[in-house]
Design a protein around this motif. Structure first.
Motif, short mmCIF file in Angstrom:
data_model
loop_
_atom_site.label_atom_id
_atom_site.label_comp_id
_atom_site.label_asym_id
_atom_site.label_seq_id
_atom_site.Cartn_x
_atom_site.Cartn_y
_atom_site.Cartn_z
N GLY A 39 37.40 21.02 10.16
CA GLY A 39 36.43 21.29 9.10
C GLY A 39 36.35 20.26 8.00
N GLU A 40 37.12 19.16 8.11
CA GLU A 40 37.17 18.15 7.05
C GLU A 40 35.80 17.51 6.81
OE1 GLU A 40 39.76 17.03 4.42
OE2 GLU A 40 40.88 16.61 6.24
N SER A 41 35.13 17.12 7.88
CA SER A 41 33.83 16.46 7.74
C SER A 41 32.81 17.39 7.10
CB SER A 41 33.34 15.99 9.11
OG SER A 41 32.11 15.31 9.00
N ASP A 42 32.76 18.64 7.55
CA ASP A 42 31.81 19.60 6.99
C ASP A 42 32.10 19.87 5.51
OD1 ASP A 42 30.52 19.84 9.41
OD2 ASP A 42 31.63 21.63 10.03
N SER A 43 33.37 19.91 5.15
CA SER A 43 33.75 20.14 3.75
C SER A 43 33.26 19.02 2.85
CB SER A 43 35.28 20.26 3.64
OG SER A 43 35.68 20.35 2.30
N VAL A 44 33.42 17.77 3.31
CA VAL A 44 32.95 16.64 2.51
C VAL A 44 31.43 16.69 2.34
CG1 VAL A 44 32.70 14.13 2.49
CG2 VAL A 44 34.90 15.16 3.10
N LYS A 45 30.73 16.96 3.43
CA LYS A 45 29.27 17.03 3.36
C LYS A 45 28.82 18.13 2.40
CE LYS A 45 28.80 15.54 8.19
NZ LYS A 45 28.47 15.99 9.55
N HIS A 46 29.45 19.29 2.51
CA HIS A 46 29.07 20.42 1.65
C HIS A 46 29.32 20.09 0.18
CE1 HIS A 46 28.68 24.44 0.01
NE2 HIS A 46 29.92 24.39 -0.44
N THR A 47 30.51 19.53 -0.12
CA THR A 47 30.86 19.26 -1.52
C THR A 47 29.93 18.24 -2.15
OG1 THR A 47 33.19 19.79 -1.11
CG2 THR A 47 32.70 18.46 -3.06
N PHE A 48 29.71 17.12 -1.46
CA PHE A 48 28.99 16.03 -2.12
C PHE A 48 27.48 16.04 -1.90
CE2 PHE A 48 33.37 14.75 -2.29
CZ PHE A 48 33.44 14.28 -3.59
N ARG A 49 27.02 16.68 -0.86
CA ARG A 49 25.56 16.81 -0.71
C ARG A 49 25.04 18.04 -1.44
NH1 ARG A 49 24.81 14.91 5.59
NH2 ARG A 49 24.63 12.67 5.17
N ASP A 50 25.75 19.16 -1.27
CA ASP A 50 25.26 20.42 -1.82
C ASP A 50 25.66 20.61 -3.29
OD1 ASP A 50 24.40 20.75 0.74
OD2 ASP A 50 25.89 22.25 1.30
N PHE B 240 27.00 18.09 -5.49
CA PHE B 240 26.74 16.96 -6.38
C PHE B 240 25.45 16.20 -6.05
CE2 PHE B 240 31.33 17.53 -6.83
CZ PHE B 240 31.46 17.54 -8.20
N ASN B 241 24.78 16.59 -4.97
CA ASN B 241 23.53 15.93 -4.58
C ASN B 241 23.72 14.41 -4.47
OD1 ASN B 241 20.81 15.98 -3.83
ND2 ASN B 241 20.13 15.56 -5.93
N ALA B 242 24.83 14.02 -3.87
CA ALA B 242 25.17 12.59 -3.78
C ALA B 242 24.48 11.92 -2.60
CB ALA B 242 26.68 12.45 -3.63
N ASP B 243 24.33 10.61 -2.72
CA ASP B 243 23.83 9.78 -1.62
C ASP B 243 25.01 9.54 -0.68
OD1 ASP B 243 22.59 7.99 0.05
OD2 ASP B 243 22.70 6.30 -1.36
N LEU B 244 25.15 10.43 0.31
CA LEU B 244 26.31 10.40 1.20
C LEU B 244 25.95 9.82 2.55
CD1 LEU B 244 29.26 11.21 1.82
CD2 LEU B 244 28.39 13.46 2.51
#
Length: 513
Positions: A256-267, A269-273
């Motif tokens: 779940g590491e990849s999904d966690s990073v995507k959720h945190t920074f896209r959802d 912080f709305n980051a350019d990930l």
């Protein structure tokens, strides 16, 4: 960084970083510096106080580390700890020699004159000693504050200058009054007000990063760990849309590491990930490799290539941000005034290679791990990120002993998840500094449903540590270990034996490879 600075002079003590941590915990900013700095450099830094650390050396040895005598002329408050006391008493006219009775461990101490340093400390208390030498006598410039049965000068002060010295270690938890003694020195002797705050750090660092980055873009390499996540959150707060985060999925991550990073920074912080899925590339490069050092080199090489390729898609990028911490800087000899010796030559201070062409941004290089966690909370990161256990750079490849295959990685992830779930449920996750499963390159005989099995062995590792320099194995309850073992054997196909690692660091390391 702050108008209140205390310098910890490193004479080779294993406790220098711990002293610094204790000072920071009292809201006073400090830095560790080399013992061979000239007095003029001390004067330039304008410290409110100076603490001399311990050392494995004897002051009367020819090559024993000494301080520039000019430091004493600055009239800045000084606290000498163990060797620090012996060294400056020796330099100021006292004598040091081998103790008639060495003291190691807990010792009762009697306070005869509390003065400012020992104010509020009970007349009889326990301290932690670790010395074979001791101050034999001092001249009339000094007076005694405390003694033990075998150490008549366990604490002293200079009669006219703000110089204090103690033979014991106040920074360790085994000295119950240690925090009070350090607080007395910092506040009542040095006059510090305790201005060091994470909120102050955020405001100051944001202003510094805005000035440095200007209108350029900055790339932040995300690993999923707390350090890089806090750097990204801090950058996003400072320069927002100018930040581009790169996350390389090497196929060696926790469940779940990849999904966690995507959720945190896209959802959140709305980051350019930018997510680079290079799982097949890494696994292909690791095929058949069993040597852990070779694994590390392969992973490092592939990571650089993938990162470099992804970075090309980000225009106007001039800066690269990374989560270098203060212990990293010290251990790698990277601090301008810090200890000269390089403890971790392999550490990633300096980060990705210079040929990438970026200027480094390292906003956490003055912080310890516990301060980074507080910073992450202040910046709004979820607890699941802030308190996530550390994870090695080579990922699960060094927890999958022997050759790395996708099948073994799947088994390892399932075992790891069960272990962490049970730790969370039992309230033990935050009590451990790091916990994980390891799949061993051996198989063992078992019996399941009246049938003989010959399947993998999984080891569980959990340690308690403050600084990861040393660690003790966690005394997990046996019923907790039993639940973990039962679940793994019942739920994870291919495992029929679970063992628990009861090795401390040293002599063992935390990771198995």
């Amino acid at each position: 960084m702050t108008q209140e600075l205390v310098l910890i002079v490193d004479f080779g003590s294993q406790y220098a970083q711990l002293i610094a941590r204790r000072v920071r915990e009292l809201n006073v900013f400090c830095q560790i510096v080399r013992h061979d700095l000239p007095a003029s450099r001390f004067a330039e830094l304008k410290p409110k106080g100076i603490i001399f650390s311990g050392s494995p050396s004897s002051v009367y040895d020819e090559k024993a580390p000494k301080i520039d005598p000019g430091v004493f002329a600055l009239n800045v408050p000084i606290l000498g700890i163990c060797y620090g006391l012996q060294m400056y008493c020796h330099m100021l006219g006292g004598s040091v020699g081998k103790a008639a009775a060495r003291e190691y461990g807990r010792a009762p101490i009697h306070v005869t004159n509390p003065d400012k340093l020992l104010a509020g400390v009970p007349k009889e208390t326990i301290v932690w000693m670790s010395h074979g030498d001791q101050v034999q006598n001092v001249n009339n410039d000094f007076e005694t504050l405390a003694h033990t049965e075998t150490c008549p000068l366990a604490a002293v002060k200079h009669r006219t200058k703000p110089f204090y010295g103690i033979q014991f270690h106040p920074e360790v938890s085994h000295t119950p009054e240690g925090g009070r003694i350090l607080r007395n020195f910092l506040h009542d002797v040095c006059g510090c007000e305790g201005l060091w705050r994470i909120s102050t750090f955020i405001d100051r660092t944001i202003a510094e990063m805005k000035a440095k980055i200007g209108d350029k873009r900055v790339i932040c390499g995300l690993s999923g760990g707390v350090d890089s996540s806090v750097v990204a959150a801090l950058l996003l707060k400072a320069v927002g849309p100018q930040v581009a985060c790169i996350f390389v999925d090497n196929g060696l991550l926790r469940e779940g590491e990849s999904d966690s990073v995507k959720h945190t920074f896209r959802d959140w912080f709305n980051a350019d990930l930018h997510v680079a899925d290079a799982s097949e590339r890494f696994l292909s490069a690791l095929a058949g490799v069993t040597d852990p050092q070779v694994k590390r080199k392969i992973i490092g090489r592939e990571f650089i290539e993938v990162f470099k390729q992804e970075a090309k898609s980000i225009p106007n990028a001039k800066f690269l941000a990374q989560g270098t911490l203060y212990p990293d800087v010290i251990e790698s000899g990277g601090a301008v005034d810090g200890p000269a010796a390089t403890i971790k030559a392999h550490h990633n201070v300096g980060g990705l290679p210079k040929e990438l062409g970026f200027d480094l941004v390292e906003p956490l290089r003055d912080l310890f791990k516990d301060e980074v966690r507080r910073l992450g909370t202040e910046l709004g990161l979820p607890d699941s990120v802030v308190w996530r256990h550390p994870f090695p750079g080579p990922g699960l490849s060094v927890r999958c002993l022997g050759a790395v295959t996708s099948e073994k990685l799947d088994v390892l992830r399932k075992c790891d998840v069960i272990f962490l779930e049970e730790l969370q449920a039992a309230g033990w996750y935050r009590k451990t500094g790091q916990a994980f499963a390891v799949i061993l390159p051996v198989q063992s005989v078992g019996v399941m449903g009246d049938e003989r099995t010959y399947e993998s062995v999984v080891a569980l590792r959990a340690v308690e540590t403050e600084d990861f320099m040393t660690a003790d194995w966690s005394r997990l309850p046996t019923d907790l270990l039993a639940r973990v073992s039962t679940r793994i054997i019942n739920e994870v196909r291919g495992v029929n034996r679970v063992v628990y690692d009861i090795s401390s660091k040293p002599p063992a390391t935390i990771e198995w490879e």
